[in-house]
Scaffold this motif. Structure first.
Motif, PDB file in Angstrom:
ATOM      1  N   ALA A  58       0.857  -1.189   0.000  1.00 52.26           N
ATOM      2  CA  ALA A  58       0.000   0.000   0.000  1.00 52.26           C
ATOM      3  C   ALA A  58       0.891   1.236   0.000  1.00 52.26           C
ATOM      4  O   ALA A  58       1.940   1.271   0.655  1.00 52.26           O
ATOM      5  CB  ALA A  58      -0.896   0.008   1.230  1.00 52.26           C
ATOM      6  N   LEU A  59       0.471   2.224  -0.726  1.00 48.32           N
ATOM      7  CA  LEU A  59       1.167   3.509  -0.778  1.00 48.32           C
ATOM      8  C   LEU A  59       0.349   4.504   0.023  1.00 48.32           C
ATOM      9  O   LEU A  59      -0.865   4.609  -0.172  1.00 48.32           O
ATOM     10  CB  LEU A  59       1.309   3.989  -2.216  1.00 48.32           C
ATOM     11  CG  LEU A  59       2.006   3.024  -3.164  1.00 48.32           C
ATOM     12  CD1 LEU A  59       1.874   3.490  -4.594  1.00 48.32           C
ATOM     13  CD2 LEU A  59       3.469   2.869  -2.774  1.00 48.32           C
ATOM     14  N   ARG A  60       1.017   5.220   0.907  1.00 41.97           N
ATOM     15  CA  ARG A  60       0.344   6.215   1.747  1.00 41.97           C
ATOM     16  C   ARG A  60       1.165   7.503   1.738  1.00 41.97           C
ATOM     17  O   ARG A  60       2.388   7.470   1.777  1.00 41.97           O
ATOM     18  CB  ARG A  60       0.212   5.722   3.176  1.00 41.97           C
ATOM     19  CG  ARG A  60      -0.613   4.481   3.331  1.00 41.97           C
ATOM     20  CD  ARG A  60      -0.753   4.129   4.811  1.00 41.97           C
ATOM     21  NE  ARG A  60      -1.283   2.808   4.992  1.00 41.97           N
ATOM     22  CZ  ARG A  60      -2.556   2.459   4.879  1.00 41.97           C
ATOM     23  NH1 ARG A  60      -3.429   3.364   4.550  1.00 41.97           N
ATOM     24  NH2 ARG A  60      -2.955   1.224   5.068  1.00 41.97           N
ATOM     25  N   LEU A  61       0.457   8.610   1.725  1.00 38.20           N
ATOM     26  CA  LEU A  61       1.122   9.907   1.807  1.00 38.20           C
ATOM     27  C   LEU A  61       1.694  10.122   3.198  1.00 38.20           C
ATOM     28  O   LEU A  61       1.086   9.725   4.193  1.00 38.20           O
ATOM     29  CB  LEU A  61       0.128  11.035   1.521  1.00 38.20           C
ATOM     30  CG  LEU A  61      -0.351  11.193   0.090  1.00 38.20           C
ATOM     31  CD1 LEU A  61      -1.493  12.190   0.039  1.00 38.20           C
ATOM     32  CD2 LEU A  61       0.777  11.621  -0.819  1.00 38.20           C
ATOM     33  N   THR A  62       2.828  10.768   3.268  1.00 44.77           N
ATOM     34  CA  THR A  62       3.349  11.251   4.541  1.00 44.77           C
ATOM     35  C   THR A  62       2.728  12.630   4.780  1.00 44.77           C
ATOM     36  O   THR A  62       2.041  13.176   3.897  1.00 44.77           O
ATOM     37  CB  THR A  62       4.878  11.388   4.486  1.00 44.77           C
ATOM     38  OG1 THR A  62       5.202  12.357   3.479  1.00 44.77           O
ATOM     39  CG2 THR A  62       5.550  10.057   4.191  1.00 44.77           C
ATOM     40  N   GLU A  63       3.015  13.214   5.931  1.00 40.75           N
ATOM     41  CA  GLU A  63       2.527  14.582   6.184  1.00 40.75           C
ATOM     42  C   GLU A  63       3.083  15.540   5.143  1.00 40.75           C
ATOM     43  O   GLU A  63       2.379  16.415   4.650  1.00 40.75           O
ATOM     44  CB  GLU A  63       2.912  15.037   7.591  1.00 40.75           C
ATOM     45  CG  GLU A  63       2.071  14.422   8.673  1.00 40.75           C
ATOM     46  CD  GLU A  63       2.386  14.998  10.051  1.00 40.75           C
ATOM     47  OE1 GLU A  63       2.692  16.215  10.146  1.00 40.75           O
ATOM     48  OE2 GLU A  63       2.320  14.226  11.009  1.00 40.75           O
ATOM     49  N   ALA A  64       4.360  15.353   4.807  1.00 39.37           N
ATOM     50  CA  ALA A  64       4.987  16.228   3.801  1.00 39.37           C
ATOM     51  C   ALA A  64       4.329  16.042   2.439  1.00 39.37           C
ATOM     52  O   ALA A  64       4.111  17.012   1.710  1.00 39.37           O
ATOM     53  CB  ALA A  64       6.484  15.940   3.708  1.00 39.37           C
ATOM     54  N   GLY A  65       4.004  14.806   2.095  1.00 43.95           N
ATOM     55  CA  GLY A  65       3.341  14.538   0.819  1.00 43.95           C
ATOM     56  C   GLY A  65       1.962  15.157   0.760  1.00 43.95           C
ATOM     57  O   GLY A  65       1.557  15.734  -0.259  1.00 43.95           O
ATOM     58  N   ALA A  66       1.224  15.063   1.870  1.00 44.36           N
ATOM     59  CA  ALA A  66      -0.108  15.666   1.925  1.00 44.36           C
ATOM     60  C   ALA A  66      -0.009  17.193   1.871  1.00 44.36           C
ATOM     61  O   ALA A  66      -0.799  17.854   1.190  1.00 44.36           O
ATOM     62  CB  ALA A  66      -0.837  15.214   3.184  1.00 44.36           C
ATOM     63  N   ALA A  67       0.985  17.758   2.551  1.00 41.57           N
ATOM     64  CA  ALA A  67       1.158  19.216   2.573  1.00 41.57           C
ATOM     65  C   ALA A  67       1.549  19.765   1.204  1.00 41.57           C
ATOM     66  O   ALA A  67       1.200  20.902   0.864  1.00 41.57           O
ATOM     67  CB  ALA A  67       2.214  19.598   3.607  1.00 41.57           C
ATOM     68  N   LEU A  68       2.238  18.962   0.408  1.00 43.51           N
ATOM     69  CA  LEU A  68       2.664  19.408  -0.919  1.00 43.51           C
ATOM     70  C   LEU A  68       1.465  19.703  -1.827  1.00 43.51           C
ATOM     71  O   LEU A  68       1.557  20.515  -2.747  1.00 43.51           O
ATOM     72  CB  LEU A  68       3.569  18.348  -1.563  1.00 43.51           C
ATOM     73  CG  LEU A  68       4.259  18.724  -2.859  1.00 43.51           C
ATOM     74  CD1 LEU A  68       5.168  19.934  -2.690  1.00 43.51           C
ATOM     75  CD2 LEU A  68       5.045  17.536  -3.389  1.00 43.51           C
ATOM     76  N   ARG A  69       0.353  19.060  -1.536  1.00 44.99           N
ATOM     77  CA  ARG A  69      -0.862  19.262  -2.349  1.00 44.99           C
ATOM     78  C   ARG A  69      -1.242  20.741  -2.406  1.00 44.99           C
ATOM     79  O   ARG A  69      -1.618  21.248  -3.470  1.00 44.99           O
ATOM     80  CB  ARG A  69      -2.010  18.437  -1.775  1.00 44.99           C
ATOM     81  CG  ARG A  69      -3.267  18.574  -2.562  1.00 44.99           C
ATOM     82  CD  ARG A  69      -4.375  17.753  -1.984  1.00 44.99           C
ATOM     83  NE  ARG A  69      -5.512  17.800  -2.897  1.00 44.99           N
ATOM     84  CZ  ARG A  69      -6.625  17.157  -2.710  1.00 44.99           C
ATOM     85  NH1 ARG A  69      -6.780  16.383  -1.670  1.00 44.99           N
ATOM     86  NH2 ARG A  69      -7.603  17.259  -3.574  1.00 44.99           N
ATOM     87  N   GLU A  70      -1.172  21.421  -1.285  1.00 42.11           N
ATOM     88  CA  GLU A  70      -1.547  22.832  -1.249  1.00 42.11           C
ATOM     89  C   GLU A  70      -0.640  23.658  -2.160  1.00 42.11           C
ATOM     90  O   GLU A  70      -1.112  24.522  -2.901  1.00 42.11           O
ATOM     91  CB  GLU A  70      -1.479  23.355   0.187  1.00 42.11           C
ATOM     92  CG  GLU A  70      -2.035  24.751   0.340  1.00 42.11           C
ATOM     93  CD  GLU A  70      -2.069  25.191   1.793  1.00 42.11           C
ATOM     94  OE1 GLU A  70      -1.709  26.362   2.041  1.00 42.11           O
ATOM     95  OE2 GLU A  70      -2.443  24.391   2.659  1.00 42.11           O
ATOM     96  N   ARG A  71       0.666  23.381  -2.118  1.00 45.08           N
ATOM     97  CA  ARG A  71       1.614  24.098  -2.974  1.00 45.08           C
ATOM     98  C   ARG A  71       1.376  23.779  -4.450  1.00 45.08           C
ATOM     99  O   ARG A  71       1.651  24.603  -5.321  1.00 45.08           O
ATOM    100  CB  ARG A  71       3.047  23.759  -2.596  1.00 45.08           C
ATOM    101  CG  ARG A  71       3.464  24.368  -1.266  1.00 45.08           C
ATOM    102  CD  ARG A  71       4.892  24.066  -0.884  1.00 45.08           C
ATOM    103  NE  ARG A  71       5.837  24.305  -1.949  1.00 45.08           N
ATOM    104  CZ  ARG A  71       6.931  23.574  -2.131  1.00 45.08           C
ATOM    105  NH1 ARG A  71       7.230  22.571  -1.335  1.00 45.08           N
ATOM    106  NH2 ARG A  71       7.743  23.844  -3.131  1.00 45.08           N
ATOM    107  N   ALA A  72       0.908  22.566  -4.743  1.00 50.48           N
ATOM    108  CA  ALA A  72       0.703  22.141  -6.127  1.00 50.48           C
ATOM    109  C   ALA A  72      -0.599  22.668  -6.721  1.00 50.48           C
ATOM    110  O   ALA A  72      -0.814  22.557  -7.932  1.00 50.48           O
ATOM    111  CB  ALA A  72       0.721  20.615  -6.203  1.00 50.48           C
ATOM    112  N   ALA A  73      -1.452  23.244  -5.892  1.00 53.44           N
ATOM    113  CA  ALA A  73      -2.772  23.690  -6.364  1.00 53.44           C
ATOM    114  C   ALA A  73      -2.682  24.704  -7.505  1.00 53.44           C
ATOM    115  O   ALA A  73      -3.585  24.789  -8.342  1.00 53.44           O
ATOM    116  CB  ALA A  73      -3.576  24.265  -5.199  1.00 53.44           C
ATOM    117  N   ALA A  74      -1.598  25.448  -7.579  1.00 52.49           N
ATOM    118  CA  ALA A  74      -1.461  26.464  -8.631  1.00 52.49           C
ATOM    119  C   ALA A  74      -1.074  25.857  -9.970  1.00 52.49           C
ATOM    120  O   ALA A  74      -1.241  26.501 -11.012  1.00 52.49           O
ATOM    121  CB  ALA A  74      -0.421  27.499  -8.209  1.00 52.49           C
TER     122      ALA A  74
END
Length: 158
Positions: A106-122
């Motif tokens: 199983a692949l799971r996001l880390t906190e850093a991976g989840a937080a990157l989503r906000e930066r990638a929104a643009a």
């Protein structure tokens, strides 16, 4: 000495061998142009384009098997493995054996991976602006590309 025959002008339409008449070349050129436009945006996030695609899937569905990810991205596990190793080394995801099936990872996001989503929104907004398509044209382009993928890929949906 006989004169060299003048070549006939190239035929246009079905069966044409003119580069500009090839749909495959239009797809290839568009893909390269779009991927090049992504590059500087993704460099700011520390991602390559294939890594970005993996992250898109994980942002949509955390805890996915490698097999499911491969199906979503239409990639073989041998192609995914190096991508996943680099993302794991970068602290963006974890690979874990599933308790219900030790053979499955199983692949799971880390906190850093989840937080990157906000930066990638643009990123999608910037790419959309660069493409200059209306909402309707965007939807039509995706529909046509999915149809081509399904037809050429032996019925697999994109």
């Amino acid at each position: 000495m006989s004169p060299t025959p003048t070549p006939e002008p190239p035929a246009r339409g079905p069966g044409s061998l003119l580069l500009d008449d090839q749909l495959c070349f239009a797809l290839y050129a568009a893909s390269r142009a779009v991927t090049a436009r992504y590059r500087p945006l993704l460099e700011e996030l520390g991602l390559t384009y294939p890594q970005y695609l993996v992250m898109l899937v994980l942002w949509e569905q955390d805890s996915i098997s490698v097999r499911e990810l491969g199906a979503a991205l239409q990639l073989e596990s041998s192609t995914l493995s190096p991508l996943l190793k680099r993302l794991e080394a970068g602290g963006l995801l974890r690979r874990e054996r599933r308790p219900d099936d030790e053979r499955s990872v199983a692949l799971r996001l880390t906190e850093a991976g989840a937080a990157l989503r906000e930066r990638a929104a643009a990123v999608p907004l910037a790419i959309g602006d660069a493409m200059g398509l209306t909402t309707e044209q965007d939807a039509q382009a995706k529909e046509l590309l999915r149809l081509i993928t399904a037809n050429v890929g032996g019925g697999r949906e994109a």
